[in-house]
Scaffold this active site. Structure first.
Site, short mmCIF file in Angstrom:
data_model
loop_
_atom_site.label_atom_id
_atom_site.label_comp_id
_atom_site.label_asym_id
_atom_site.label_seq_id
_atom_site.Cartn_x
_atom_site.Cartn_y
_atom_site.Cartn_z
N ASP A 1 0.79 -1.24 0.00
CA ASP A 1 0.00 0.00 0.00
C ASP A 1 0.82 1.28 0.00
O ASP A 1 0.26 2.37 0.15
CB ASP A 1 -0.99 0.05 1.19
CG ASP A 1 -2.20 -0.84 0.95
OD1 ASP A 1 -2.39 -1.25 -0.23
OD2 ASP A 1 -2.94 -1.12 1.89
N HIS B 1 5.25 -10.75 -7.05
CA HIS B 1 5.54 -11.56 -8.21
C HIS B 1 6.32 -12.85 -7.92
O HIS B 1 7.41 -12.82 -7.39
CB HIS B 1 6.38 -10.64 -9.10
CG HIS B 1 6.30 -10.93 -10.54
ND1 HIS B 1 6.99 -11.96 -11.09
CD2 HIS B 1 5.62 -10.32 -11.52
CE1 HIS B 1 6.75 -11.96 -12.39
NE2 HIS B 1 5.91 -10.99 -12.67
N LYS C 1 3.46 1.04 -4.89
CA LYS C 1 4.29 0.44 -5.95
C LYS C 1 3.53 0.34 -7.28
O LYS C 1 4.02 0.77 -8.32
CB LYS C 1 4.74 -0.98 -5.54
CG LYS C 1 5.59 -1.01 -4.29
CD LYS C 1 5.99 -2.42 -3.91
CE LYS C 1 4.82 -3.28 -3.47
NZ LYS C 1 4.23 -2.85 -2.18
N THR C 2 2.34 -0.23 -7.21
CA THR C 2 1.56 -0.41 -8.44
C THR C 2 1.19 0.93 -9.06
O THR C 2 1.31 1.12 -10.27
CB THR C 2 0.28 -1.24 -8.14
OG1 THR C 2 0.69 -2.48 -7.56
CG2 THR C 2 -0.52 -1.51 -9.39
P1 GDP Z 1 1.13 -1.16 -3.47
O1 GDP Z 1 0.50 -2.13 -2.55
O2 GDP Z 1 2.47 -0.72 -2.97
O3 GDP Z 1 1.18 -1.60 -4.90
O4 GDP Z 1 0.23 0.17 -3.40
P2 GDP Z 1 -0.84 0.72 -4.44
O5 GDP Z 1 -0.18 1.28 -5.63
O6 GDP Z 1 -1.87 -0.32 -4.65
O7 GDP Z 1 -1.44 1.95 -3.62
C1 GDP Z 1 -2.10 1.78 -2.39
C2 GDP Z 1 -3.07 2.93 -2.18
O8 GDP Z 1 -2.34 4.15 -2.06
C3 GDP Z 1 -4.04 3.12 -3.33
O9 GDP Z 1 -5.29 3.47 -2.81
C4 GDP Z 1 -3.44 4.27 -4.11
O10 GDP Z 1 -4.39 5.02 -4.81
C5 GDP Z 1 -2.81 5.10 -3.00
N1 GDP Z 1 -1.69 5.89 -3.49
C6 GDP Z 1 -0.63 5.45 -4.19
N2 GDP Z 1 0.21 6.46 -4.48
C7 GDP Z 1 -0.34 7.56 -3.94
C8 GDP Z 1 0.04 8.93 -3.90
O11 GDP Z 1 1.05 9.37 -4.42
N3 GDP Z 1 -0.78 9.79 -3.21
C9 GDP Z 1 -1.93 9.37 -2.62
N4 GDP Z 1 -2.65 10.26 -1.98
N5 GDP Z 1 -2.31 8.09 -2.65
C10 GDP Z 1 -1.54 7.19 -3.30
MG MG Z 2 0.56 -3.46 -5.71
#
Ligand code: GDP
Ligand code: MG
Length: 369
Positions: free
Chosen positions: A90, A137, A93-94
């Protein structure tokens, strides 16, 4: 390695197995025909028959290394860095990978369908960066387990409102163990409760010290969501990569790694390959893991057909005779050789799996006794 069965020894020495067994008995060792004896014992027995034993130096022909030629320095040319984005769940990354892909790719082809192949390449002027998809992955675990080195730079994503978390530390450990430089992307700086300075402070504990504090780690504040700081991040990746002087030889048969593979109902086995050295071409015969194949179709990360894929290019190929495992190495050969090597590797993998099962069973029995 250095052991041989009595049967095999008899055959190679042109003796009867019973003669060898008798000789060993006289030497005080009771063996059966299928039992293995070590080199020294075999040599002792053979000397009694007036035969001199010679230790075999065998190259494991199932290892791709056996076919590797060292590249001459003058054949090496710069190649794009291969980058992995890591970080706590969260932390973005994605979203960051999407942002990079969309800022760079959408700009080039509005409305283009982006195919998902687990890796993609972006262009910055005349330079390129290859991104591998999120390391949750399976391939990464497999590649780590096999010690395969695929990543040149790790982008560590740390959410500015959350700071260093367990998987952040895990990612740092992995990168350090692999000797891969880390660039820190402090993400979510758009959030009101973002505290980028605290992230920097926390990371100093893990040896990641920003340049302005006398260290040598690059920190880039970004908002993956608002697509801020993306170009700066890409510039920094290129900068850090340049220091590594990453090179490869495009004028040799390709080798690389399987990033992912699956069975497609219509197209048969489909594999995403990362070419690490050499150039992969349509029609090439190859071995991927234990599978033989001939590159029937080859497409880039946007589904466009490719005739050739130079070093650091991720491609999707069809034409394999089976589905290799993520993390498997692949290498191009002449067709006949490829078939033979694939077969030998499959046999060896089976043997190893059997040996493992045997050891597991022995362990179970040991514990039961
Ligand atoms: P991952 O688990 O690392 O892949 O995280 P995700 O890319 O799925 O992001 C997790 C949450 O954080 C999602 O609800 C995104 O929309 C939010 N998010 C990611 N980057 C940002 C950012 O730069 N700003 C804000 N406010 N939210 C973000
Ligand atoms: Mg992810």
């Amino acid at each position: 390695g250095d052991r041989i069965t009595v049967a095999e020894l008899a055959e190679r020495a042109g003796l009867e197995a019973s003669e060898i067994i008798k000789k060993l008995f006289l030497l005080g060792t009771v063996v059966t025909i299928n039992q293995e004896i070590d080199f020294d014992t075999a040599a002792l027995v053979l000397s009694d028959f007036g035969i001199e034993a010679e230790r075999e130096t065998r190259v494991d022909v199932t290892e791709f290394e056996a076919y590797e030629d060292e590249d001459a320095p003058e054949d090496l040319v710069p190649r794009p860095p291969v980058v992995t984005v890591m970080g706590h769940v969260d932390h973005g990354k994605t979203t960051l990978l999407d942002a990079i892909r969309q800022t760079r790719v959408a700009a080039q082809e509005a409305g283009g369908i982006t195919q998902h192949i687990g890796a993609y390449q972006v262009e910055i002027g005349d330079r390129k960066i290859t991104f591998l998809d999120t390391p949750g992955h399976e391939a990464f675990t497999a590649m780590r387990a096999r010690g395969a080195k695929v990543t040149d730079v790790v982008v560590l994503v740390v959410a500015a409102d959350d700071g260093v978390m367990p998987q952040t530390v895990e990612a740092i450990d992995h990168a350090k163990a692999a000797g891969v430089p880390i660039i820190v992307a402090i993400n979510k700086i758009d959030k009101p409760d973002a505290r980028p300075e605290r992230v920097k402070q926390e990371l100093t504990e893990y040896g990641l010290i920003p340049e302005e504090w006398g260290g040598d780690t690059v920190f880039v504040p970004v908002s993956a969501l608002k697509r801020q700081g993306i170009d700066e991040l890409l510039e920094m990746i290129l900068l850090v990569a340049e220091l590594r002087e990453l090179k490869a030889n495009p004028n040799r048969r390709a080798r690389g790694v399987v990033l992912e593979a699956r069975l497609d109902r219509g197209r048969g086995p489909v594999a995403t390959l990362l070419v690490q050295n050499g150039t992969l071409r349509q029609g090439d015969a190859l071995v991927a893991g234990t599978m033989f194949g001939r590159v029937r179709t080859m497409t880039d990360d946007r589904g466009r057909p490719l005739k050739e894929a130079p070093p650091s290019t991720p491609v999707e190929v069809t034409g394999l005779e089976g589905v290799p495992e993520a993390g498997d190495a692949f290498m191009v050969f002449e067709e006949e050789e490829a078939r033979a090597i694939a077969k030998a590797r499959a046999e060896r993998r089976r043997e190893r799996e059997l040996a493992r099962t045997r050891i597991d069973l022995e362990n179970v029995f040991d514990r039961l006794q």
